[in-house]
Design a protein around this motif. Structure first.
Motif, PDB file in Angstrom:
ATOM      1  N   UNK A 111       0.808  -1.319   0.063  1.00  0.00           N
ATOM      2  CA  UNK A 111       0.168   0.226   0.235  1.00  0.00           C
ATOM      3  C   UNK A 111       1.348   1.124  -0.109  1.00  0.00           C
ATOM      4  N   UNK A 149      -6.983   6.190  19.821  1.00  0.00           N
ATOM      5  CA  UNK A 149      -6.931   4.585  18.749  1.00  0.00           C
ATOM      6  C   UNK A 149      -7.023   3.209  19.422  1.00  0.00           C
ATOM      7  N   UNK A 150      -6.612   4.011  20.321  1.00  0.00           N
ATOM      8  CA  UNK A 150      -7.203   2.611  21.739  1.00  0.00           C
ATOM      9  C   UNK A 150      -8.921   2.215  21.267  1.00  0.00           C
ATOM     10  N   UNK A 152     -10.764   3.970  19.499  1.00  0.00           N
ATOM     11  CA  UNK A 152     -11.593   2.988  18.126  1.00  0.00           C
ATOM     12  C   UNK A 152     -11.281   1.907  17.963  1.00  0.00           C
ATOM     13  N   UNK A 153     -10.284   1.141  18.432  1.00  0.00           N
ATOM     14  CA  UNK A 153     -10.569  -0.483  18.144  1.00  0.00           C
ATOM     15  C   UNK A 153     -10.645  -1.339  19.292  1.00  0.00           C
ATOM     16  N   UNK A 154     -11.327  -0.184  20.012  1.00  0.00           N
ATOM     17  CA  UNK A 154     -11.508  -1.241  21.568  1.00  0.00           C
ATOM     18  C   UNK A 154     -12.268  -2.919  20.520  1.00  0.00           C
ATOM     19  N   UNK A 157      -9.681  -5.447  20.133  1.00  0.00           N
ATOM     20  CA  UNK A 157      -9.744  -5.562  21.722  1.00  0.00           C
ATOM     21  C   UNK A 157      -8.771  -7.050  21.705  1.00  0.00           C
ATOM     22  N   UNK A 165      -2.780  -3.428  12.053  1.00  0.00           N
ATOM     23  CA  UNK A 165      -3.830  -2.520  10.884  1.00  0.00           C
ATOM     24  C   UNK A 165      -3.683  -1.869  10.923  1.00  0.00           C
ATOM     25  N   UNK A 166      -3.326  -1.022  11.927  1.00  0.00           N
ATOM     26  CA  UNK A 166      -3.072   0.793  12.389  1.00  0.00           C
ATOM     27  C   UNK A 166      -2.202   1.233  12.065  1.00  0.00           C
ATOM     28  N   UNK A 168       0.118  -0.355   9.366  1.00  0.00           N
ATOM     29  CA  UNK A 168       0.431  -0.736   8.210  1.00  0.00           C
ATOM     30  C   UNK A 168       0.929   0.055   7.268  1.00  0.00           C
ATOM     31  N   UNK A 169      -0.129   1.373   6.956  1.00  0.00           N
ATOM     32  CA  UNK A 169       0.180   2.097   6.414  1.00  0.00           C
ATOM     33  C   UNK A 169       0.563   2.722   6.761  1.00  0.00           C
ATOM     34  N   UNK A 170       1.609   3.345   6.588  1.00  0.00           N
ATOM     35  CA  UNK A 170       3.178   4.502   7.544  1.00  0.00           C
ATOM     36  C   UNK A 170       3.223   5.704   6.487  1.00  0.00           C
TER      37      UNK A 170
END
Lengths: 296, 432, 313
Positions: A111, A149-150, A152-154, A157, A165-166, A168-170
C-alpha cells in the motif's frame, strides 16, 4: 655500477619503508577500528554474557563482562514462566510477533509503495493534498494518537488484527518510497507509457523491479519497528493467545525482585531472530538502509 | 458425506443448546468462568495454578479457566466493563478507580458474610468503597517495616533495637543509627530504601506515605490534599527523610540486604523468604521510625473482585470463597511470604505469634487506622480509597522523588497538593 | 479504460503527460484510507478531547474549553513543568544532533578506507541500531547503576585506582539527560553512519584527485570536497535526528521517569503518562496538540531556511 646498486638499494629501501609505513598505518587503522568496535559491542556482550550468568552476578561492574559460572538457568526460567494455557506459551509469543510483523511489513510494502508511486509519478486531482498530509504525518509521533486509537479499535481488543492494521500504512514509509521514486530517471517509464503501458503495468513491471533497494530498506525499517512494538499492544492485549514478545517481557518487570539474568535471557531471545537476519544479510541490510535515505 | 456432516453439525448444535439450557436453568449448573490472575512471582503463579486445579476438582459444576496477565493495571484500565472476566485479581490500591468506573460487582450478599467477616480489619477497610459497599476480598495483606541485621547492627554499636510499634526509634534516633552503621561498613552505606523499585514510579505512595502519616497527616483529608500532604510537619519529616540519601544503597541488584552489604532495609514482606534464606537468624523486623505521631506503616496488597457485568457472579463468588479459605491462603503465603488476610489463618501461624519472626507485621495490622485520619493509637494506614488514588500516588511519589533528589520539601509538597486538589475539582470530586 | 482506443487526440496527449485520475485514486486509496482512519481521525479525536476532562478508566468526561491549554502553557503553578519538558527536548536535540551527526561522519570516514575486512567492523558499528530501545535501556540501566556495581562506576574506579567515587549517572540533575543522550547516540549513530557512508561512496574519486593535484592536505580535502558533497545527505540526517530527538520517550519511560527534578522529563513522556498513568486523557491530548504544532513550525522553518540557502547558491 656502484651508483646503480646504491640507487637500487635506496629504491628497495624506499619501497620497504613505504611498505612498512603502509603496514604501520594499516595496523593503526585496525587497532583503532577494533577499539571502536569494542566500544560498540560492549553493551551487547554484556547482555549476552549476563544472560548466561547466575542472576545475582549479572550486575557486577566490569565483572559483568567476565564469563564465569555460566549457566542455562536464565533461559530455562524464561520458558518455565510460560509453560501452560494460563500463562501462554513462549513459542506462541514468537508466532504472534512474526504474524504481526509480517502483516505490517508486507501489507506496508504494497500500500505504501502504491501511494508513493501515485504521488511521485501520476497526475491526478487530490495528489497535492494527500502529499501534504503525508509530509505532515511523518512527524506525528505514534504516542500522540495512541489513546484515541485504542478507543477506536476497542472492539478488536485481543486480536492480532488490531495489532497490525493501524501500522500497515505508514507516512514514513510512503515518504521513503516517494523520495526514491522521485530520484529515479523517468525516461524508461515515459517510454513505456508512450508504448501504451498503463500506470499499473508501469508500476509492477518497471518501477518495482527498479526499486529493490528502497523496498529492502522499508522492509528492514518497518520490520524493526513492528518487531519492537510495545505501547499499543500494552493497551490492546491482555490475552496470552495474541500477546507479542516485547509485551511478554513485562512479566519479568512486574516482579518485586528484578531478576536481571532472566530479563537478559529474554532480551537475547527477543533479539535473536533480528540478529540472525541481520548477520546473514548484513551487507545487503546496511546498503539498503542507506540507499533510499541518501536520495532524500 | 455431505449429509453426514450436516447431521453431525445438527447434533452438535443440539448438544450445545441442551448444555446451554442446563447452564441457565439452575445457577449451580455447569458453568465456565474466566479468572484473571496477576503474573507476579513464581510462587504466586504456582499457588494460583494449584488453587484453580483444586477448585475445578472440588466444584465440577463450575469450570475455571485461568489466565495470567502481566500488566494487570493497564489491562483493567483499558478493558471495557462488558469484556472483563468473571473474577480477577488486582492491585488493591486501584479499587477506588475500578469501583468508580463501575467495573466491580458489590460483594455484599454475593460472597458469604462469613468469608468477608473473617478477613483482617485492614483488608475489610481496603475493600470498602466510599459508598459503604464491599467490592473485594484478599488472600493476603502486606507488611512494611525495617529489616535489621543483628550482627551488623551490633558491630556498629547499635544495641537497643526496637521490635514493637510502641518503642520505635524517633527519626532523630534513626539518623544517628544510620550514621553509626555507615561508619562501620566498607561502602559507607547503611540501608536500602529499595530505590531500585523507582521512588517516583509509585513506590513512595506505599513505602513513604507512612512518613506523612507518622507526622500526623493523611495524604488527602476529605478530598483535599492542601493542608494535609503539605502540612509543615510533613515537610519537616520529608526533609529528614531526604537527608538519609547519603546512607542509601541504590540496590540495583535488589539484594543489598540479602547479601549483607547493608544492615538495614526499608522493605515490604515479599523480601521475607529471601531474607530468611540468606540473613537467617540475624534478621529481625524493626518498626519504621517515628516522626512524631508514632510509627506508621502501609497495608493493602492484591485483592480479588468480580466483574460488574459477569453472567456468572454466583460462580465467581464461589471461587473467591474457595481461595480465601485458610488452607489456600497458607499455601500462597508460604510461597510469597505475605501476611495471611484472615484472622484465623493469622492466628494459626507461628511466625506471626508473639516472639515470631514476623510478629511485628501482625501487631501493626491489628492497629489499622482504617480510612479515618491517623492518630497516635493506630499504625497501619490503607492507601486512599478513591478514584483519584492513581493520580495521588504518582503525584505524591514524584514529589517524594524530587525531595529525595534535593528539591525543597515544602514547595514541592504544596505544588503536589494543589495538583491533587485540582484533579478532584476537575472530576467534580469524583461523585458519580 | 476500454474507451481509450476511441479517445480523441487531446485526451491521449494528456495521458502521455501522465494524467491518470482513476489509477491515481485507486493506487493511493488503500494507504490514504488507512492513514485517514488510523492516524488522522485519532489525531482529530485527540484535538477534540483536549477540550475536555476525560477520566480514562471510567470514561467520565466534562467540557473544559481551553482550560487544559491554559494550564499547560500559562498557569504559573502547572505550566513550568511543560516548559521544562519542552526545554529538555530542545536541550537533548542540541546535544544529540551535532554529536551524533559528527560521530556518524567520523565513523563513516573510518569505514570508508580501503582495508581488508572493513565489512566486519561495519557490521558491529551498525549492530546497536537493530536493538529495540527498551532492551537497550535495560542494559544501560545496569551500566549507569549508581554504585560500584554499575559498569561505568566500576570502570572509572579501576582506571583511577579507586580515586573516582561512584557517580549517580541518572540521578544527578544536569548529568541525567547527558547520560540518556550518550545511550541514545550509541543506539542510533549507526543509522546515520550508514547514510553518510553511502553519501561518501557516491562522491566521485576525480574530485579528490583534483584536490590532491592542488596539493590539498587531508583536512583541506575533507573541507573542500567531502563536506560540500555530503550536503544533501547531512541535511537529511540532521532533520531525521532532530525529529527523533524531539520525540524522546522510551528511554525516559524506562530509565528515569522524568527525574531527577524533572530534568529528563519530555513532552511526549508527560503526555503519555498524563493519559495512561494519571487517567487524564484531556491533558495528554492537549500536550500532544501543542507539541505537534511546535514540530510543524520547526519543520516549516527548517524548510524555509534550507530553501533560502539553495537559492543563494
Amino acid at each position: 655500477m656502484r651508483t646503480n646498486s646504491v640507487a637500487q638499494i635506496d629504491n628497495r629501501q624506499a619501497h620497504r619503508r613505504r611498505k612498512t609505513r603502509k603496514l604501520v598505518k594499516n595496523l593503526a587503522s585496525y587497532g583503532f577500528l577494533s577499539l571502536v568496535t569494542l566500544i560498540f559491542f560492549a553493551p551487547i556482550a554484556y547482555l549476552l554474557i549476563g544472560s548466561f550468568k547466575p542472576k545475582n552476578e549479572v550486575l557486577s561492574g566490569l565483572g559483568g563482562f567476565i564469563p564465569e559460572h555460566l549457566t542455562l538457568e536464565n533461559y530455562s526460567n524464561v520458558f518455565k514462566a510460560f509453560d501452560g494455557e494460563a500463562t501462554g506459551y513462549f513459542y506462541k509469543f514468537y508466532v504472534n510477533s512474526i504474524i504481526v510483523t509480517v502483516a505490517i511489513v508486507f501489507g506496508g510494502l504494497v500500500v505504501n509503495s502504491m501511494l508513493a508511486y501515485a504521488l511521485a509519478r501520476l497526475r491526478w486531482t487530490g495528489r497535492n493534498v494527500i502529499l501534504g498530509f503525508v509530509v505532515l504525518l511523518v512527524i506525528l509521533p505514534f504516542e500522540a494518537i495512541a489513546v484515541p486509537l485504542y478507543d477506536l479499535l476497542n472492539d478488536y481488543r485481543n486480536t492480532l488484527f488490531a495489532q497490525y492494521i493501524p501500522f500497515v500504512a505508514s507516512a514514513f514509509s510512503v515518504f521513503l518510497f516517494y523520495t526514491f521514486f522521485i530520484g529515479l530517471s523517468s525516461e524508461i517509464q515515459e517510454a513505456a507509457r508512450i508504448d501504451g503501458a498503463g500506470p499499473w503495468r508501469v508500476y509492477f513491471q518497471i518501477l518495482v523491479p527498479m526499486s529493490r533497494p528502497v523496498f529492502a530498506s522499508v522492509t528492514i525499517l518497518s520490520f524493526l519497528a513492528a518487531w519492537n512494538s510495545f505501547l499499543f499492544p500494552l493497551m490492546m492485549v491482555d490475552s496470552a493467545d495474541v500477546r507479542p514478545l516485547p509485551l511478554a517481557m513485562t512479566v519479568f518487570f512486574q516482579q518485586q525482585q528484578k531478576d536481571w539474568g532472566t530479563i537478559f535471557a529474554f532480551g537475547v531471545l527477543l533479539i535473536l531472530p533480528v540478529m540472525i537476519v541481520y548477520l546473514s544479510f548484513q551487507r545487503f541490510f546496511i546498503q539498503s538502509v542507506a540507499s533510499s535515505a541518501v536520495k532524500g | 458425506m455431505k449429509n453426514s456432516t450436516r447431521i453431525l453439525a445438527f447434533a452438535a448444535s443440539a448438544a450445545l443448546a441442551v448444555a446451554g439450557l442446563t447452564g441457565c436453568s439452575s445457577d449451580g449448573g455447569n458453568q465456565a468462568i474466566t479468572v484473571w490472575a496477576m503474573q507476579g512471582q513464581t510462587g504466586e503463579v504456582n499457588a494460583a495454578k494449584q488453587e484453580v486445579a483444586a477448585f475445578n476438582k472440588a466444584h465440577p459444576e463450575i469450570q475455571v479457566t485461568l489466565k495470567f496477565v502481566p500488566d494487570m493495571g493497564t489491562a483493567l484500565k483499558t478493558t471495557k466493563v462488558d469484556a472483563l472476566p468473571d473474577a480477577f485479581e488486582f492491585d488493591g490500591e486501584t479499587l477506588g478507580a475500578l469501583a468508580y468506573a463501575g467495573k466491580l460487582a458489590k460483594l455484599n450478599g454475593l460472597v458469604a458474610d462469613a468469608t468477608i467477616k473473617n478477613e483482617l480489619a485492614s483488608i475489610q477497610a481496603e475493600g470498602t468503597y466510599s459508598d459503604g459497599n464491599t467490592y473485594s476480598v484478599s488472600q493476603y495483606d502486606s507488611g512494611l517495616s525495617l529489616w535489621g541485621n543483628k550482627a551488623m547492627l551490633a558491630k556498629a554499636g547499635v544495641t537497643d533495637v526496637p521490635t514493637t510499634p510502641e518503642n520505635a526509634w524517633t527519626a532523630d534516633e534513626f539518623t544517628s543509627v544510620l550514621k553509626k552503621v555507615s561508619a562501620s561498613t566498607t561502602g559507607h552505606k547503611a540501608i536500602t530504601f529499595k530505590e531500585n523499585y523507582g521512588i517516583g514510579g509509585g513506590w513512595a505512595g506505599y513505602a513513604f506515605s507512612p512518613i506523612v502519616n507518622s507526622a500526623g497527616q493523611p495524604l488527602v483529608n476529605n478530598g483535599s490534599a492542601v493542608g494535609a500532604m503539605d502540612a509543615p510537619e510533613v515537610a519537616a519529616a520529608m526533609k529528614t527523610f531526604a537527608s538519609w540519601k547519603a546512607y542509601s544503597d541504590p540496590d540495583a541488584d535488589d539484594s543489598a540486604f540479602q547479601t549483607k552489604r547493608v544492615a538495614l532495609a526499608w522493605i515490604g514482606h515479599w523480601a521475607a523468604p529471601a531474607i530468611k534464606a540468606t540473613v537467617g537468624a540475624d534478621a529481625e523486623l524493626i518498626p519504621l521510625p517515628n516522626f512524631g505521631m508514632g510509627t506508621k506503616s502501609g497495608q493493602g496488597s492484591h485483592s480479588w473482585a468480580i466483574g460488574a457485568k459477569s453472567a456468572h457472579q454466583k460462580a465467581a463468588a464461589t471461587f473467591l470463597e474457595f481461595i480465601t479459605q485458610d488452607a489456600w491462603i497458607n499455601n500462597l503465603t508460604n510461597q510469597n511470604g505475605a501476611v495471611p488476610a484472615t484472622t484465623t489463618a493469622l492466628a494459626a501461624n507461628a511466625d506471626y505469634a508473639k516472639g515470631g519472626l514476623l510478629a511485628l507485621y501482625a501487631a501493626q495490622l491489628a492497629k489499622s487506622c482504617g480510612s479515618a485520619n491517623p492518630t497516635a493509637d493506630c499504625v497501619t494506614v490503607p492507601r486512599t480509597i478513591s478514584p483519584a488514588w492513581p493520580f495521588i500516588n504518582t503525584t505524591f511519589s514524584q514529589a517524594v522523588q524530587s525531595i529525595w533528589d534535593g528539591a525543597d520539601p515544602q514547595a514541592t509538597l504544596t505544588k503536589a497538593a494543589k495538583a491533587i486538589d485540582q484533579d478532584y475539582a476537575d472530576n467534580n470530586g469524583y461523585k458519580n | 479504460m476500454a474507451s481509450t482506443a476511441k479517445a480523441p487526440m487531446g485526451k491521449s496527449r494528456k495521458k502521455r503527460f501522465g494524467y491518470d485520475q482513476w489509477a491515481g485514486i485507486l493506487m493511493s486509496l488503500p494507504a490514504s484510507l488507512m492513514l485517514l482512519l488510523f492516524v488522522i481521525i485519532p489525531f482529530v479525536t485527540a484535538f477534540v478531547l483536549s477540550f475536555y476532562n476525560v477520566h480514562l478508566s471510567s470514561g467520565h468526561s466534562n467540557f473544559m474549553g481551553f482550560e487544559q491549554y491554559r494550564r499547560i502553557l500559562f498557569d504559573p503553578e502547572t505550566s513550568p513543568a511543560f516548559w521544562q519538558a519542552l526545554g529538555n527536548n530542545f536541550q537533548f536535540a542540541l546535544i544529540v544532533v551535532p554529536l551524533q551527526t559528527g560521530l556518524a561522519i567520523a565513523l563513516a570516514l573510518l569505514l570508508n578506507q580501503k582495508l581488508k575486512g572493513i565489512a566486519f567492523f561495519r557490521t558491529f558499528f551498525f549492530m546497536p541500531v537493530v536493538f529495540p530501545m527498551s532492551l537497550v535501556a535495560v542494559i544501560w540501566s545496569l551500566f549507569y547503576s549508581r554504585d560500584l556495581r554499575g559498569m561505568f562506576n566500576s570502570l572509572l574506579h579501576s582506571i583511577s585506582g579507586g580515586a573516582i567515587n561512584p557517580i549517580d549517572w541518572l540521578g544527578t540533575p544536569g548529568l541525567a539527560l547527558a547520560s540518556i543522550a550518550l545511550m541514545s547516540i550509541w543506539a542510533g549513530v549507526g543509522f546515520q553512519m550508514v547514510i553518510v557512508l553511502a553519501g561518501l561512496q557516491e562522491i566521485p574519486m576525480e574530485l579528490y584527485e583534483a584536490a590532491s593535484l592542488d596539493k590539498a592536505g587531508k583536512w583541506q580535502q575533507f573541507r573542500a570536497v567531502t563536506l560540500p558533497s555530503l550536503r544533501n545527505t547531512l541535511v537529511f540526517v540532521v532533520i531525521i535526528t532532530t525529529i527523533f530527538s524531539l520525540r524522546l520517550f522510551d528511554q525516559i519511560f524506562i530509565l528515569t521517569s522524568g527525574g531527577p527534578l524533572g530534568t529528563t522529563s519530555t513532552v511526549m513522556y508527560q503526555s503519555v503518562t498524563a493519559a495512561l498513568t494519571d487517567d487524564n486523557v484531556g491533558k495528554g491530548s492537549a500536550m500532544t496538540v501543542v507539541f505537534v504544532i511546535i514540530i510543524i513550525a520547526i519543520t516549516v522553518v527548517q524548510r524555509l531556511v534550507l530553501r533560502q540557502e539553495k537559492e543563494i547558491k
